[in-house]
Design an enzyme around this catalytic site. Structure first.
Site, PDB file in Angstrom:
ATOM      1  N   VAL A  59      30.451  71.873  10.893  1.00 34.41           N
ATOM      2  CA  VAL A  59      29.149  71.706  11.527  1.00 34.41           C
ATOM      3  C   VAL A  59      29.189  70.452  12.384  1.00 34.41           C
ATOM      4  O   VAL A  59      29.676  69.398  11.960  1.00 34.41           O
ATOM      5  CB  VAL A  59      28.026  71.593  10.469  1.00 34.41           C
ATOM      6  CG1 VAL A  59      26.655  71.529  11.154  1.00 34.41           C
ATOM      7  CG2 VAL A  59      28.066  72.772   9.505  1.00 34.41           C
ATOM      8  N   ASP A 104      22.670  82.401  -1.632  1.00 32.91           N
ATOM      9  CA  ASP A 104      23.570  81.263  -1.855  1.00 32.91           C
ATOM     10  C   ASP A 104      22.759  79.971  -1.971  1.00 32.91           C
ATOM     11  O   ASP A 104      23.082  78.962  -1.350  1.00 32.91           O
ATOM     12  CB  ASP A 104      24.587  81.164  -0.719  1.00 32.91           C
ATOM     13  CG  ASP A 104      25.758  80.227  -1.066  1.00 32.91           C
ATOM     14  OD1 ASP A 104      25.998  80.012  -2.266  1.00 32.91           O
ATOM     15  OD2 ASP A 104      26.411  79.727  -0.140  1.00 32.91           O
ATOM     16  N   GLY A 107      32.867  76.889   7.421  1.00 30.59           N
ATOM     17  CA  GLY A 107      33.296  76.326   8.688  1.00 30.59           C
ATOM     18  C   GLY A 107      32.854  74.878   8.836  1.00 30.59           C
ATOM     19  O   GLY A 107      32.447  74.243   7.865  1.00 30.59           O
ATOM     20  N   LYS A 129      27.149  75.284  14.012  1.00 34.92           N
ATOM     21  CA  LYS A 129      28.102  75.681  12.976  1.00 34.92           C
ATOM     22  C   LYS A 129      29.123  76.630  13.585  1.00 34.92           C
ATOM     23  O   LYS A 129      28.768  77.673  14.138  1.00 34.92           O
ATOM     24  CB  LYS A 129      27.386  76.347  11.804  1.00 34.92           C
ATOM     25  CG  LYS A 129      28.352  76.895  10.747  1.00 34.92           C
ATOM     26  CD  LYS A 129      27.655  77.254   9.445  1.00 34.92           C
ATOM     27  CE  LYS A 129      27.369  76.009   8.632  1.00 34.92           C
ATOM     28  NZ  LYS A 129      26.903  76.327   7.256  1.00 34.92           N
ATOM     29  N   LEU A 140      29.361  66.666  11.613  1.00 32.06           N
ATOM     30  CA  LEU A 140      28.375  66.474  10.545  1.00 32.06           C
ATOM     31  C   LEU A 140      28.947  66.795   9.172  1.00 32.06           C
ATOM     32  O   LEU A 140      28.529  66.236   8.172  1.00 32.06           O
ATOM     33  CB  LEU A 140      27.135  67.341  10.809  1.00 32.06           C
ATOM     34  CG  LEU A 140      26.307  66.983  12.042  1.00 32.06           C
ATOM     35  CD1 LEU A 140      25.160  67.972  12.207  1.00 32.06           C
ATOM     36  CD2 LEU A 140      25.771  65.557  11.942  1.00 32.06           C
ATOM     37  N   GLY A 141      29.896  67.723   9.136  1.00 30.69           N
ATOM     38  CA  GLY A 141      30.467  68.081   7.843  1.00 30.69           C
ATOM     39  C   GLY A 141      31.258  69.367   7.935  1.00 30.69           C
ATOM     40  O   GLY A 141      31.357  70.001   8.988  1.00 30.69           O
TER      41      GLY A 141
END
Length: 497
Positions: free
Chosen positions: A27, A135, A25, A42, A19-20
């Site tokens: 995913v 964040d 890290g 993740k 996914l990315g």
């Protein structure tokens, strides 16, 4: 570089696709080992897994975040460690994220407000449960259709718990990820004061600014420059960055992005409500006033300036053509007799005007936006060193346009006088005796010229700013029982100018 490929099995989850990837890290979309559902898995970088401090915080914070149950928060299903690596299984969101949506430029205002409003609800809910995010940024706001068939978009905030563990337990090791996070970081997170719910509000305000303007408020490309911008640079005027937006938004962002958390809005939802009113009606309507915890207390306030109560402003009921006028006490700025050392401008008190106007402080908001960490946001709040200010009227001969008469907890008296342009300031200064003059830099690095005078009531100083837009403003400082040098050393060099 992704460590897992389609078909791999990790911690019992079967990987379907990547996914990315980000600073923490990678995913993956993965199949749950026991339930018929897809999850977002993740896998944190090995540098985090090897850090015992991070591992401990990760376990505690992920457990707390797993208890959150809100429609605008990505749910955490499970977390653990496998093959020496930390992992977390979260709700799979089929869609995109706000960072990706921004690649085409600024979002439509209604969409930006909708995303911010839903994110604010998620943050206020988490804050009430004692959990900070730390964040908040576009990349951590997932976007998808709400599933009702209406085509409306749902925003879901992700990475609760992970962000807090990283912030307290270790440091980001990838420069690009660090810079991406710093674009939205609150000053108190950067100078060691520690985070609080209003730190998340600051980050959400940076995010909303980005959604509306197509760029974050501070755009430096290095970590050091970004830290300096958040700590020292004034809040940019979004109406100048994106001219089509209402100038009323400037006051909203000046408050939400104040360097001092105490000067921000009480809640994230209150901030977004103020921005909504500023965008739609220029700040005119009123909403229930809330205490810092978000509890209505029966008063009303101007949501573009949330601290001001109904007793201190003008209210206009335009829909029915009835204007309700609330008297505003006219302040008196008393000029200092120069006694041969230069006279400060003076003004006299006048009766309250009956001209229909929404807010007696509206004309002075550009000045407040220039000095958000110095001046109070409204008549009912305090600024630097508990500075309290009254909005001033002026006599016909005064050359300034708007002014404040202020006193702080140390009994220092400050007059803030805003002029039409820098040329008007220069012409006025030219009429004063030369006095003792010195060129300095303020705490925020702005070049200033300080002129010292001796009046019949004691020493006072005049502060002029050498660069636009501050060059339209003059400060007059009087501190009974203090010398010029003490005023400069004990106030001017430390004040947030």
């Amino acid at each position: 570089m992704h460590e897992l490929s389609a078909g791999d099995v990790f911690a019992g989850f079967r990987i379907e696709r990547v996914l990315g990837a980000g600073g923490m890290g990678s995913v993956y979309a993965a199949r749950h080992p026991r339930l018929p559902r897809l999850v977002a898995l993740k896998l944190l970088h090995s540098s985090y897994s090897a850090d015992p401090v991070f591992r401990g915080r990760f376990e505690r914070e992920a457990e707390l975040a797993g208890r959150l149950d809100h429609p605008n928060i990505v749910a955490i299903h499970d977390r653990g460690s496998a093959d020496g690596r930390l992992w977390i299984a979260m709700q799979y969101v089929a869609g995109t994220d706000a960072e990706s949506a921004l690649r085409a430029g600024a979002l439509a205002p209604w969409r930006a407000l909708s995303i911010a409003r839903q994110t604010a609800d998620a943050l206020d809910y988490a804050h009430a449960d004692g959990l900070l995010h730390r964040d908040v940024k576009p990349a951590n706001i997932m976007l998808r259709e709400d599933g009702s068939g209406s085509g409306e978009e749902r925003a879901l905030l992700t990475d609760f718990g992970i962000a807090k563990a990283i912030d307290e337990g270790t440091s980001l090791t990838q420069t690009g990820s660090l810079v991406a996070t710093l674009r939205y970081a609150a000053p108190e997170q950067l100078d060691g004061r520690g985070a609080n719910p209003r730190s998340d509000q600051y980050s959400l305000a940076c995010t909303l600014f980005h959604l509306l303007a197509g760029r974050p408020p501070y755009t430096a490309t290095s970590a050091g420059a970004l830290v300096g911008a958040h700590l020292m640079q004034p809040v940019p005027r979004i109406a100048q960055v994106m001219p089509g937006l209402s100038p009323a938004l400037d006051a909203v962002f000046a408050r939400a992005l104040a360097k001092d958390p105490a000067h921000r809005f009480g809640t994230c939802a209150e901030m977004v409500a103020a921005a909504t009113i500023a965008l739609t009606d220029g700040g005119a309507p009123t909403l229930p006033f809330t205490q810092p915890g978000g509890v209505p207390d029966g008063r009303t306030h101007d949501v573009a300036n949330p601290g001001s109560t109904g007793a201190a402003r003008w209210l206009v009921a335009g829909a029915v053509g009835v204007a309700v006028v609330v008297a505003v006490v006219a302040a008196v700025i008393v000029g200092r007799d120069s006694g041969g050392g230069g006279a400060a401008p003076t003004s006299t008190a006048v009766a309250p005007s009956t001209t229909a106007t929404v807010d007696a402080w509206a004309a002075a908001r550009p000045t407040i936006a220039m000095f958000p960490d110095l001046l109070p946001a409204d008549p009912d709040s305090a600024g630097y060193r508990e500075l309290r200010c009254s909005f001033a009227t002026k006599n016909p001969g005064a050359v300034w346009d708007t002014g404040f008469d202020c006193t702080d907890r140390e009994k220092l008296e400050l007059q803030v006088l805003a002029h039409k342009d820098a040329e008007t300031v220069d012409r006025f200064v030219a009429t004063l005796p030369e006095g003792t003059s010195q060129r300095l830099r303020s705490r925020y690095g702005r070049p200033i010229t300080v002129r010292s005078f001796n009046g019949s009531t004691g020493p006072w100083v005049l502060v002029a700013f050498d660069a636009a837009p501050y060059s339209t403003v003059l400060f007059q400082v009087y501190w009974k029982g203090h010398t010029h040098e003490e005023m400069i050393d004990q106030w001017l060099t430390t004040a947030p100018l």
